[in-house]
Design a protein around this motif. Sequence first.
Motif, PDB file in Angstrom:
ATOM      1  N   GLY A 145       0.828  -1.332   0.069  1.00  9.68           N
ATOM      2  CA  GLY A 145      -0.204   0.049   0.096  1.00  9.68           C
ATOM      3  C   GLY A 145       0.764   1.234   0.010  1.00  9.68           C
ATOM      4  O   GLY A 145       0.355   2.526  -0.473  1.00  9.68           O
ATOM      5  N   GLN A 146       1.907   1.136   0.454  1.00  9.73           N
ATOM      6  CA  GLN A 146       3.004   2.356   0.390  1.00  9.73           C
ATOM      7  C   GLN A 146       3.662   2.396  -0.857  1.00  9.73           C
ATOM      8  O   GLN A 146       4.071   3.555  -1.441  1.00  9.73           O
ATOM      9  CB  GLN A 146       3.999   1.989   1.814  1.00  9.73           C
ATOM     10  N   ARG A 147       4.046   1.377  -1.614  1.00  7.83           N
ATOM     11  CA  ARG A 147       5.118   1.365  -2.570  1.00  7.83           C
ATOM     12  C   ARG A 147       4.402   0.715  -4.054  1.00  7.83           C
ATOM     13  O   ARG A 147       5.248   0.923  -4.979  1.00  7.83           O
ATOM     14  CB  ARG A 147       6.352   0.368  -2.164  1.00  7.83           C
ATOM     15  N   GLY A 148       3.393   0.077  -3.909  1.00  6.02           N
ATOM     16  CA  GLY A 148       2.873  -0.658  -4.979  1.00  6.02           C
ATOM     17  C   GLY A 148       3.353  -1.870  -5.037  1.00  6.02           C
ATOM     18  O   GLY A 148       4.563  -2.318  -4.618  1.00  6.02           O
ATOM     19  N   ASN A 149       2.980  -3.047  -5.795  1.00  5.92           N
ATOM     20  CA  ASN A 149       3.550  -4.367  -6.118  1.00  5.92           C
ATOM     21  C   ASN A 149       2.869  -4.903  -7.188  1.00  5.92           C
ATOM     22  O   ASN A 149       1.662  -4.899  -7.558  1.00  5.92           O
ATOM     23  CB  ASN A 149       3.312  -5.412  -4.919  1.00  5.92           C
ATOM     24  N   PHE A 150       3.698  -5.628  -7.846  1.00 10.21           N
ATOM     25  CA  PHE A 150       3.190  -6.068  -9.290  1.00 10.21           C
ATOM     26  C   PHE A 150       1.976  -7.331  -8.918  1.00 10.21           C
ATOM     27  O   PHE A 150       2.219  -8.064  -8.103  1.00 10.21           O
ATOM     28  CB  PHE A 150       4.569  -6.881 -10.140  1.00 10.21           C
ATOM     29  N   GLY A 151       0.930  -7.063  -9.804  1.00  7.76           N
ATOM     30  CA  GLY A 151      -0.014  -8.003  -9.600  1.00  7.76           C
ATOM     31  C   GLY A 151      -1.010  -8.039  -8.393  1.00  7.76           C
ATOM     32  O   GLY A 151      -1.782  -8.750  -7.950  1.00  7.76           O
ATOM     33  N   ALA A 156      -2.948  -3.344  -3.164  1.00  9.51           N
ATOM     34  CA  ALA A 156      -2.610  -1.986  -3.235  1.00  9.51           C
ATOM     35  C   ALA A 156      -3.307  -0.910  -2.684  1.00  9.51           C
ATOM     36  O   ALA A 156      -3.301  -0.177  -1.937  1.00  9.51           O
ATOM     37  CB  ALA A 156      -1.515  -1.590  -4.488  1.00  9.51           C
ATOM     38  N   ALA A 157      -4.882  -0.818  -3.548  1.00  7.70           N
ATOM     39  CA  ALA A 157      -5.713   0.222  -3.284  1.00  7.70           C
ATOM     40  C   ALA A 157      -6.196   0.205  -1.799  1.00  7.70           C
ATOM     41  O   ALA A 157      -6.313   1.341  -1.345  1.00  7.70           O
ATOM     42  CB  ALA A 157      -6.677   0.148  -4.359  1.00  7.70           C
ATOM     43  N   GLN A 290       9.794   9.490  -8.692  1.00  9.83           N
ATOM     44  CA  GLN A 290       9.981   8.522  -7.672  1.00  9.83           C
ATOM     45  C   GLN A 290       9.792   7.097  -8.106  1.00  9.83           C
ATOM     46  O   GLN A 290       9.166   6.643  -9.044  1.00  9.83           O
ATOM     47  CB  GLN A 290       8.995   8.838  -6.549  1.00  9.83           C
ATOM     48  N   SER A 291      10.649   6.101  -7.411  1.00 13.84           N
ATOM     49  CA  SER A 291      10.496   4.822  -7.515  1.00 13.84           C
ATOM     50  C   SER A 291       9.155   4.214  -7.244  1.00 13.84           C
ATOM     51  O   SER A 291       8.281   4.804  -6.652  1.00 13.84           O
ATOM     52  CB  SER A 291      11.813   3.970  -7.095  1.00 13.84           C
ATOM     53  N   VAL A 292       9.001   3.043  -7.769  1.00 11.89           N
ATOM     54  CA  VAL A 292       7.688   2.158  -7.547  1.00 11.89           C
ATOM     55  C   VAL A 292       8.128   0.750  -7.029  1.00 11.89           C
ATOM     56  O   VAL A 292       9.156   0.255  -7.621  1.00 11.89           O
ATOM     57  CB  VAL A 292       6.691   2.268  -8.555  1.00 11.89           C
ATOM     58  N   GLY A 293       7.399   0.252  -6.276  1.00 12.14           N
ATOM     59  CA  GLY A 293       7.667  -1.171  -5.886  1.00 12.14           C
ATOM     60  C   GLY A 293       8.690  -0.913  -4.950  1.00 12.14           C
ATOM     61  O   GLY A 293       9.413  -0.050  -4.631  1.00 12.14           O
ATOM     62  N   GLU A 294       8.789  -2.344  -4.072  1.00 11.13           N
ATOM     63  CA  GLU A 294       9.963  -2.414  -3.354  1.00 11.13           C
ATOM     64  C   GLU A 294      11.275  -3.122  -4.110  1.00 11.13           C
ATOM     65  O   GLU A 294      11.227  -3.777  -4.851  1.00 11.13           O
ATOM     66  CB  GLU A 294       9.633  -3.558  -2.122  1.00 11.13           C
ATOM     67  N   ARG A 295      12.357  -2.609  -3.511  1.00 11.73           N
ATOM     68  CA  ARG A 295      13.649  -3.197  -4.218  1.00 11.73           C
ATOM     69  C   ARG A 295      14.402  -3.611  -3.097  1.00 11.73           C
ATOM     70  O   ARG A 295      14.758  -3.153  -1.969  1.00 11.73           O
ATOM     71  CB  ARG A 295      14.387  -1.866  -4.776  1.00 11.73           C
TER      72      ARG A 295
END
Length: 308
Positions: A145-151, A156-157, A290-295
Amino acid sequence: MSLDGKVAIVTGSGRGLGLAYAQELARQGASVVINDVDADTAAAAVATIEDAGGSAVAVVAPVGPTTTAQELVRTAVERFGRLDILVTNAGVLRDTVLWKMSDDDFDTVIGVHLRGTFTCVREAATYMRANEIAGRIICIGSPTGQRGNFGQTNYAAAKAGIVGMVRTWALELKKAGITANAVIPVAATAMTATVPYFAAAVEADAAGEPMPEFYRHGLGFGTSDDVSGLIAYLASDAASGVSGQAIGVGGDRIQLWSHPEPVVTAYHEGGWSTEALEAEFPATIGESLQSVGERFPALPDELQRPRP
């Protein structure tokens, strides 16, 4: 710190993280309402608390409908005399990419996570305000919810929405002395058990062994018990001054997530026309996107597991 005499509801607490939260609240002295959709699972959860000397009762019902929220609060009051703490943990997953996600996939996740959090908090806050109880609302978020995630469009919403609601409730409930916070757990769960990256940590947890330091310290990834301490702290009088916060916890790490803030501000006399944006966006805003998703860092060789 003691929760003696306090009464808590923990939704989705039949197993996993929710059960760990309920057990820790009970260990600190609270009576707990367990919630799950499966009667046997809920009964087993109640038994673990009672066997340890605590008090618990189960409500078997799906979170989302207002009727479930009403039953949870009614059960707490009828069985234990009051309600002081609500932890909204119940959730489901329906992961798939955007173009394959059905209406039902979306609505199911939103219904349990987002609507379920709303209906339960509304019912609990109404009771607390009417009875002048300086209660504690603790809602479970997610890094997704903070960063987003594929699928995970739906998840996330929902989790982003929960944090937004918490910040709003912190404002609305302040006068009543009720706090509202979001906890962002990073721990071994049924979801992370399927991710090869976390395999070594999940295997260690299942075997009752310490997780490798790479996970616990480097990633802040740990067990359910690593999260439950924060839940109990936020439920206590010691945290009466903490509200409207999103706090991440896992393994050896705790984090305070910031409120969204502008990272760049630029001005253009006369406003930002299409032409002005084309000319100036790359050098003003574009360099700070800004980046999206966790790295995640690469796994050390000794923690690598073959992919199934």
